[in-house]
Design an enzyme around this catalytic site. Structure first.
Site, PDB file in Angstrom:
ATOM      1  N   GLY A 268       0.829  -1.198   0.000  1.00  0.00           N
ATOM      2  CA  GLY A 268       0.000   0.000   0.000  1.00  0.00           C
ATOM      3  C   GLY A 268       0.863   1.247   0.000  1.00  0.00           C
ATOM      4  O   GLY A 268       2.094   1.169   0.027  1.00  0.00           O
ATOM      5  N   GLY A 270       1.965   5.008   1.729  1.00  0.00           N
ATOM      6  CA  GLY A 270       2.056   5.576   3.067  1.00  0.00           C
ATOM      7  C   GLY A 270       3.400   5.267   3.687  1.00  0.00           C
ATOM      8  O   GLY A 270       4.245   4.587   3.103  1.00  0.00           O
ATOM      9  N   GLU A 293      -0.179  -2.095  -6.972  1.00  0.00           N
ATOM     10  CA  GLU A 293      -0.845  -0.994  -7.677  1.00  0.00           C
ATOM     11  C   GLU A 293       0.094   0.174  -7.878  1.00  0.00           C
ATOM     12  O   GLU A 293       0.185   0.756  -8.939  1.00  0.00           O
ATOM     13  CB  GLU A 293      -2.049  -0.488  -6.869  1.00  0.00           C
ATOM     14  CG  GLU A 293      -3.039  -1.542  -6.569  1.00  0.00           C
ATOM     15  CD  GLU A 293      -3.475  -1.443  -5.144  1.00  0.00           C
ATOM     16  OE1 GLU A 293      -4.571  -0.920  -4.905  1.00  0.00           O
ATOM     17  OE2 GLU A 293      -2.723  -1.880  -4.256  1.00  0.00           O
ATOM     18  N   LYS A 407      -3.634   9.596  17.327  1.00  0.00           N
ATOM     19  CA  LYS A 407      -3.976  10.867  17.979  1.00  0.00           C
ATOM     20  C   LYS A 407      -3.394  10.958  19.399  1.00  0.00           C
ATOM     21  O   LYS A 407      -4.119  10.964  20.402  1.00  0.00           O
ATOM     22  CB  LYS A 407      -5.496  11.089  18.005  1.00  0.00           C
ATOM     23  CG  LYS A 407      -6.175  10.985  16.633  1.00  0.00           C
ATOM     24  CD  LYS A 407      -5.926  12.195  15.746  1.00  0.00           C
ATOM     25  CE  LYS A 407      -6.539  11.980  14.363  1.00  0.00           C
ATOM     26  NZ  LYS A 407      -5.878  12.761  13.312  1.00  0.00           N
TER      27      LYS A 407
HETATM   28  O1  0RQ Z   1      -4.453  11.356  10.444  1.00  0.00           O
HETATM   29  O2  0RQ Z   1      -3.103  12.858   9.085  1.00  0.00           O
HETATM   30  O3  0RQ Z   1      -4.982  13.724  10.516  1.00  0.00           O
HETATM   31  O4  0RQ Z   1      -2.881  12.827  11.571  1.00  0.00           O
HETATM   32  O5  0RQ Z   1      -5.195   8.496   9.818  1.00  0.00           O
HETATM   33  O6  0RQ Z   1      -2.565   7.642   9.417  1.00  0.00           O
HETATM   34  O7  0RQ Z   1      -0.720   6.555  10.651  1.00  0.00           O
HETATM   35  O8  0RQ Z   1      -0.211   8.339   8.913  1.00  0.00           O
HETATM   36  O9  0RQ Z   1      -1.007   6.027   8.304  1.00  0.00           O
HETATM   37  O10 0RQ Z   1      -0.648   7.139   6.019  1.00  0.00           O
HETATM   38  O11 0RQ Z   1      -0.394   4.653   6.442  1.00  0.00           O
HETATM   39  O12 0RQ Z   1      -2.643   5.742   6.450  1.00  0.00           O
HETATM   40  C1  0RQ Z   1      -5.478   3.377   6.614  1.00  0.00           C
HETATM   41  C2  0RQ Z   1      -5.451   5.788   6.050  1.00  0.00           C
HETATM   42  C3  0RQ Z   1      -3.402   4.684   6.958  1.00  0.00           C
HETATM   43  C4  0RQ Z   1      -4.122   4.145   4.643  1.00  0.00           C
HETATM   44  C5  0RQ Z   1      -4.638   4.495   6.068  1.00  0.00           C
HETATM   45  C6  0RQ Z   1      -5.304   8.773  11.206  1.00  0.00           C
HETATM   46  C7  0RQ Z   1      -3.959   9.327  11.581  1.00  0.00           C
HETATM   47  C8  0RQ Z   1      -3.661  10.182  10.380  1.00  0.00           C
HETATM   48  C9  0RQ Z   1      -3.163   8.514   8.518  1.00  0.00           C
HETATM   49  P1  0RQ Z   1      -3.807  12.811  10.406  1.00  0.00           P
HETATM   50  P2  0RQ Z   1      -1.038   7.207   9.357  1.00  0.00           P
HETATM   51  P3  0RQ Z   1      -1.084   5.918   6.720  1.00  0.00           P
HETATM   52  C10 0RQ Z   1      -2.960   0.613  -2.071  1.00  0.00           C
HETATM   53  C11 0RQ Z   1      -3.728   0.194  -0.843  1.00  0.00           C
HETATM   54  C12 0RQ Z   1      -6.714   2.233   2.517  1.00  0.00           C
HETATM   55  C13 0RQ Z   1      -6.304   2.130   1.078  1.00  0.00           C
HETATM   56  C14 0RQ Z   1      -5.234   1.114   0.821  1.00  0.00           C
HETATM   57  C15 0RQ Z   1      -5.252   3.911   3.642  1.00  0.00           C
HETATM   58  C16 0RQ Z   1      -4.209   9.350   9.241  1.00  0.00           C
HETATM   59  O13 0RQ Z   1      -3.333   3.002   4.718  1.00  0.00           O
HETATM   60  O14 0RQ Z   1      -5.812   4.840   3.100  1.00  0.00           O
HETATM   61  O15 0RQ Z   1      -4.832   0.355   1.676  1.00  0.00           O
HETATM   62  N1  0RQ Z   1      -5.632   2.620   3.419  1.00  0.00           N
HETATM   63  N2  0RQ Z   1      -4.771   1.091  -0.407  1.00  0.00           N
HETATM   64  O16 0RQ Z   1      -4.038  10.059  12.778  1.00  0.00           O
HETATM   65  C17 0RQ Z   1      -8.389   7.762  14.175  1.00  0.00           C
HETATM   66  C18 0RQ Z   1      -7.483   5.616  14.199  1.00  0.00           C
HETATM   67  C19 0RQ Z   1      -6.529   6.050  13.237  1.00  0.00           C
HETATM   68  C20 0RQ Z   1      -6.595   7.373  12.806  1.00  0.00           C
HETATM   69  C21 0RQ Z   1      -4.957   6.369  11.790  1.00  0.00           C
HETATM   70  N3  0RQ Z   1      -7.491   4.367  14.662  1.00  0.00           N
HETATM   71  N4  0RQ Z   1      -8.396   6.506  14.623  1.00  0.00           N
HETATM   72  N5  0RQ Z   1      -7.523   8.232  13.266  1.00  0.00           N
HETATM   73  N6  0RQ Z   1      -5.599   7.522  11.913  1.00  0.00           N
HETATM   74  N7  0RQ Z   1      -5.494   5.456  12.602  1.00  0.00           N
HETATM   75  C22 0RQ Z   1      -3.031   2.032  -2.565  1.00  0.00           C
HETATM   76  C23 0RQ Z   1      -4.278   2.325  -3.297  1.00  0.00           C
HETATM   77  O17 0RQ Z   1      -5.180   1.597  -3.261  1.00  0.00           O
HETATM   78  C24 0RQ Z   1      -4.383   3.542  -4.103  1.00  0.00           C
END
Ligand code: 0RQ
Length: 503
Positions: A268, A270, A293, A407
């Protein structure tokens, strides 16, 4: 330098971005190129947004329905969202302006598996496509279109759109020609045939997109960079998560369940997946492959160092610096990267056949292994499911990665029950946090709960999770997947009410 538009007829259709945008009418369904921050049109969406604003200023309505590959660009989603020009958007997005409008309830958003987008449009589920706006790197003499840094759904958009606007972006490296593999063997049920791809680096299609020249109503010349935010430096949390996952993969090799060069990796986007890639570089693995992807910085490095032999993708998510490296060494990368349509890069048949190893980020997971990838507190969309579901269900195994808290420690990423489900307990093999790794394969729900709490939960939340699970195990209506329904989502409500999940 050589003109990127080698077809004389299409050279005659070159107009300004404003003139091209004027061909798009209110209420149209517009399908655009773009996958994460790559290969999206740079000029027409901005010109369209300006036109929409001008029409709105006269008190008149103007919105479009917008479909892309999975674009995240400020010049596309951002500009059109700011102009209040999008009535409906699908699929994956992550532009802050678009996201805010979706979460304010002002922009309709449909989040579907990336492998579903093309076929659902072909099935007629989304009506007609009026206009396609597609960035390419060049137009060949025969009129075929050389894609740029993403393919996404461009084949489908070009096949189905009534009219087509092409942007030819000179900033994109000319040497990308030859990197693409556009498969024209897809059909609709009941006429489908097996897809003849058995290795991640097989070529089964053509290097350019076909398009009926009579449909091309405008060609726009651009010269602008793909935009992606640079990755944060790898922190200890990401590094620990990466280490646990890599140790696990080594263990699987030792057990004989995976070959020494693993199976095709899907990663993924990130910071955590990027840390995993960086970790793999130092892990001693060689001769790896990727069927994924998005290629991000870490994967370019692995290719450069020979850790990764080749990679298949549909788009890029590169930092500005990695973009330069990519362009500079395009001849090297063209030998090792194959860019496919996203219906092929994410195809369940191929992911299953190749046995991909899925590695994706998550928002939260619950005691039983259900995963929420998309919605904070069950209601506020982050990005979208993207391709994570295509790989989670169909891969050889599927890992979900996250820090154990979010958070500032007020939120536990391990909760009694997820507040939104993207990946069910049936699709999740492994959960990893900086605390450790939970291998859920072959475990009953109650055993999964034990290992998720012990290995993945943050110590600040472990007692509270144990308390919930113990009471649920005694008092639950059914003892197979124990839950206390009034409490199952109370952690989320507590955070909304008090700012912390801590009891
Ligand atoms: O929020 O930016 O406001 O601080 O989510 O979190 O820890 O930076 O992690 O960038 O790896 O994103 C699931 C969103 C994780 C991503 C997700 C908040 C956290 C932060 C981002 P802020 P991190 P990442 C191939 C695969 C779905 C699509 C996918 C994603 C923001 O991995 O979009 O997998 N996945 N595609 O604070 C509240 C929680 C939280 C939370 C994280 N438990 N509660 N907020 N955050 N955990 C690519 C494509 O398909 C295109």
């Amino acid at each position: 330098s050589v003109d990127r538009i080698a077809n004389a007829r299409l050279r005659d259709r070159v107009v300004s971005a404003e003139a091209a945008a004027a061909l798009i009418q209110p209420g149209e369904t517009v399908a655009m190129s773009g996958f994460t921050g790559s290969g999206y049109p740079k000029a027409v969406p901005v010109a369209l947004a300006q036109r929409i604003e001008a029409v709105h200023a006269q008190g008149l309505p103007f919105q479009i329905s917008l479909m892309t590959g999975a674009s995240t660009a400020p010049e596309l989603d951002g500009a059109l969202a700011k102009a209040d020009g999008i009535a409906m958007r699908m699929p994956f997005q992550s532009d802050p302006d678009a996201r805010n409008r979706i979460n304010e309830g002002k922009l309709d958003y449909i989040d579907i598996h990336l492998s579903h987008v093309a076929q659902h449009v072909w099935f007629g589920f989304y009506g007609d496509i009026d206009t396609a706006v597609i960035e390419v790197s060049a137009i060949r003499e025969d009129g075929s279109l050389v894609p740029s840094t993403s393919v996404g759904n461009n084949k489908t958009w070009l096949d189905l759109a009534k009219k087509v606007i092409v942007e030819v972006n000179e900033w994109q490296p000319a040497g990308v020609d030859g990197m693409h593999d556009i498969y024209y063997g897809t059909a609709l049920p009941p006429h489908r045939k097996p897809i003849p791809l058995v290795h991640a680096n097989d070529r089964i299609g053509e290097t350019a997109l076909r398009c009926d020249p009579d449909k091309i109503v405008a060609v726009v010349r651009t010269n602008g960079p793909d935009r992606n935010s640079p990755f944060s430096p790898i922190d200890t949390t990401s590094e620990q998560i990466a280490q646990y996952l890599i140790e696990f993969l080594k263990h699987e090799v030792a057990k004989g369940r995976l070959p020494a060069n693993l199976l095709p990796l899907q990663s993924g986007v990130g910071n955590i997946p990027n840390a995993v890639l960086a970790g793999l570089a130092k892990s001693g693995f060689r001769d790896l492959s990727a069927f994924t992807e998005v290629i991000q910085d870490g994967m370019l490095d692995l290719l450069r160092d020979g850790v990764l032999s080749y990679a298949s993708c549909t788009g890029f998510a590169l930092s500005p610096q990695a973009n330069e490296t990519f362009k500079e060494h395009i001849d090297f990368y063209r030998e090792r990267i194959i860019m496919r349509t996203q219906e092929i890069s994410n195809h369940p048949e191929l992911v299953r056949r190749l046995g991909c190893i899925g590695m994706n980020g998550m928002i939260e997971a619950d005691l039983y292994g259900n995963v929420n990838s998309t919605h904070v507190m069950g209601s506020r969309i982050m990005n979208g499911i993207g391709g994570s579901g295509d790989f989670a269900r169909n891969g050889f195994l599927s890992a979900f990665l996250s820090p154990s808290t979010a958070k500032n420690g007020s939120i536990s990423a391990i909760v009694p029950m997820v507040s939104h489900v993207d990946h069910t307990e049936h699709d999740v093999s492994v959960i990893v946090t900086e605390q450790g790794l939970a291998d859920l394969r072959g475990l009953t729900p109650r055993k999964r709960a034990r290992v998720v709490i012990d290995n993945c939960a943050h110590p600040d939340f472990r007692d509270q999770l144990n308390d919930y699970f113990d009471r649920a195990s005694r008092e639950s209506y059914g003892k197979h997947t124990p839950h206390l329904l009034p409490e199952a989502l109370s952690w989320h409500q507590r955070w909304l009410d008090t700012g912390t999940m801590k009891a």
